[in-house]
Enzyme design. Structure first.
Site, PDB file in Angstrom:
ATOM      1  N   LYS A 253      -6.614  -4.813  -3.168  1.00 28.84           N
ATOM      2  CA  LYS A 253      -7.269  -5.502  -2.044  1.00 28.84           C
ATOM      3  C   LYS A 253      -8.289  -4.571  -1.388  1.00 28.84           C
ATOM      4  CE  LYS A 253      -3.514  -4.424   1.245  1.00 28.84           C
ATOM      5  NZ  LYS A 253      -4.232  -3.546   2.166  1.00 28.84           N
TER       6      LYS A 253
ATOM      7  N   ASP B  43       0.797  -1.249   0.000  1.00 29.92           N
ATOM      8  CA  ASP B  43       0.000   0.000   0.000  1.00 29.92           C
ATOM      9  C   ASP B  43       0.826   1.296   0.000  1.00 29.92           C
ATOM     10  OD1 ASP B  43      -1.897  -1.963   0.241  1.00 29.92           O
ATOM     11  OD2 ASP B  43      -2.758  -1.241   2.110  1.00 29.92           O
TER      12      ASP B  43
ATOM     13  N   GLU C 113      -4.567  -0.858  -1.402  1.00 31.58           N
ATOM     14  CA  GLU C 113      -5.899  -0.903  -0.783  1.00 31.58           C
ATOM     15  C   GLU C 113      -6.835  -0.044  -1.626  1.00 31.58           C
ATOM     16  OE1 GLU C 113      -6.009   0.008   3.411  1.00 31.58           O
ATOM     17  OE2 GLU C 113      -8.205   0.149   3.439  1.00 31.58           O
TER      18      GLU C 113
ATOM     19  N   VAL D  98       3.111   0.326   4.224  1.00 34.97           N
ATOM     20  CA  VAL D  98       2.391   1.089   5.244  1.00 34.97           C
ATOM     21  C   VAL D  98       0.961   0.567   5.371  1.00 34.97           C
ATOM     22  CG1 VAL D  98       3.772   3.149   4.820  1.00 34.97           C
ATOM     23  CG2 VAL D  98       1.622   2.868   3.570  1.00 34.97           C
ATOM     24  N   THR D  99       0.353   0.799   6.548  1.00 28.01           N
ATOM     25  CA  THR D  99       1.017   1.233   7.751  1.00 28.01           C
ATOM     26  C   THR D  99       1.387   0.008   8.592  1.00 28.01           C
ATOM     27  OG1 THR D  99      -1.056   1.461   9.022  1.00 28.01           O
ATOM     28  CG2 THR D  99      -0.288   3.403   7.825  1.00 28.01           C
TER      29      THR D  99
ATOM     30  N   GLN E 208       8.179 -13.082  21.820  1.00 25.13           N
ATOM     31  CA  GLN E 208       7.827 -14.471  22.126  1.00 25.13           C
ATOM     32  C   GLN E 208       8.481 -15.448  21.140  1.00 25.13           C
ATOM     33  OE1 GLN E 208       3.518 -14.812  23.475  1.00 25.13           O
ATOM     34  NE2 GLN E 208       3.442 -12.884  22.313  1.00 25.13           N
TER      35      GLN E 208
ATOM     36  N   CYS F 204      -2.125  -2.456   7.811  1.00 30.41           N
ATOM     37  CA  CYS F 204      -2.079  -3.400   6.685  1.00 30.41           C
ATOM     38  C   CYS F 204      -0.851  -4.299   6.699  1.00 30.41           C
ATOM     39  CB  CYS F 204      -2.218  -2.644   5.368  1.00 30.41           C
ATOM     40  SG  CYS F 204      -3.881  -1.972   5.167  1.00 30.41           S
TER      41      CYS F 204
ATOM     42  N   LYS G 172      -7.666  -4.847   4.768  1.00 29.29           N
ATOM     43  CA  LYS G 172      -6.354  -4.460   5.298  1.00 29.29           C
ATOM     44  C   LYS G 172      -5.324  -5.552   4.990  1.00 29.29           C
ATOM     45  CE  LYS G 172      -8.249  -0.775   6.997  1.00 29.29           C
ATOM     46  NZ  LYS G 172      -8.204   0.435   6.146  1.00 29.29           N
TER      47      LYS G 172
HETATM   48  C1  C5J Z   1      -3.143   0.562   5.492  1.00 30.35           C
HETATM   49  C2  C5J Z   1      -4.886   1.777   6.616  1.00 30.35           C
HETATM   50  N1  C5J Z   1      -2.632   0.361   4.295  1.00 30.35           N
HETATM   51  N2  C5J Z   1      -4.089   2.199   7.587  1.00 30.35           N
HETATM   52  N3  C5J Z   1      -4.412   1.065   5.555  1.00 30.35           N
HETATM   53  O1  C5J Z   1      -2.482   0.349   6.498  1.00 30.35           O
HETATM   54  O2  C5J Z   1      -6.068   2.052   6.621  1.00 30.35           O
END
Ligand code: C5J
Length: 248
Positions: A139, A34, A82, A167-168, A212, A172, A142
């Site tokens: 897509k 994204d 996205e 990102v972010t 972990q 996502c 996310k």
């Molecule tokens: C992504 C969002 N790409 N933060 N989308 O992380 O809405």
């Protein structure tokens, strides 16, 4: 008479948290999540939610270097975007109505309709534009697996390991890494090639991946991934004598 046979490429090792990440370039994909104008530039979805989009821009330069190296090495490269269909038929009302955005998904902004496929703002930033032969997966969610061909592409290419950027970090990137982990993929997240609008989320999201014993995967700076990619292929023990061929 005897011959020598070359064993499959020995895995390369990246110095990572919580321990070295090993990968075979032939079965590894770089996944760039994204890196769209809608998230990184003013006037898009990210800014409409009240975020300072400049927070994400430090990812661009290291990601350019990673893209150059993996292209040279011939790894599979997959970009995601996205976004939603122009008629919003793939947009759940819960996603459309949540929050207090200045501009909602589908509204007209300075870079076109917000987060709509085919709009200028929904496309990948110029600095990281895909090149011929790379996959671009649109897509609606996310995660990269939900309602896309992402999983089919990975299966078709025989991919078992993902090097993840984009990102972010906490949305996502995390959703995709979690989805991938549950499907059996080994994931390395490049810490300087993923970005968040919130520095605290960035720090904690990366810790969550590697905590972990690597609950979701591994984390390393891109420099360590690049060093592994540039490391010479193991020579001395990469060839083993083949059994003698006997003929009657
Ligand atoms: C992504 C969002 N790409 N933060 N989308 O992380 O809405």
């Amino acid at each position: 008479m005897s011959e020598t046979a070359t064993t499959p490429t020995a895995p390369l090792a990246v110095s990572a948290r919580p321990y070295d990440f090993t990968f075979d370039p032939a079965t590894t994909a770089l996944v760039v999540i994204d890196m769209q104008r809608d998230f990184l530039e003013p006037g898009g979805f990210g800014e409409s939610l009240g975020n300072d989009v400049s927070q994400l821009r430090s990812t661009i330069q290291p990601l350019q270097a990673v893209l150059a190296a993996v292209r040279a090495a011939g790894l599979t490269v997959i970009h995601t975007r996205e976004g939603h269909l122009p008629d919003l038929s793939d947009l759940p009302p819960a996603k459309l109505h949540r929050g207090d955005a200045a501009l909602r998904i589908g509204d007209l902004g300075p870079k076109g309709r917000i987060l709509i496929r085919g709009e200028y703002g929904q496309d990948i930033i110029d600095e990281l534009a895909p090149v011929d032969g790379e996959y671009v997966i649109d897509k609606p969610g996310k995660g990269a697996f939900y309602a896309t061909a992402f999983g089919d592409v990975l299966a078709e290419k025989g991919i078992t390991s993902l090097v993840v950027a984009g990102v972010t970090t906490e949305v996502c990137v995390h959703t995709t890494v979690r989805e991938a982990n549950d499907r059996g993929f080994e994931c390395l997240v490049l810490s300087d090639c993923v970005g968040s609008y919130f520095p605290e989320f960035q720090r904690v999201a990366l810790e969550m991946v590697a905590a972990q014993g690597g609950i979701f995967g591994w984390v390393a700076p891109s420099a360590d991934f690049l060093a592994a990619l540039a490391s010479p292929a193991p020579a001395a023990d990469s060839t083993v004598p083949a059994p003698a061929v006997t003929a009657s």
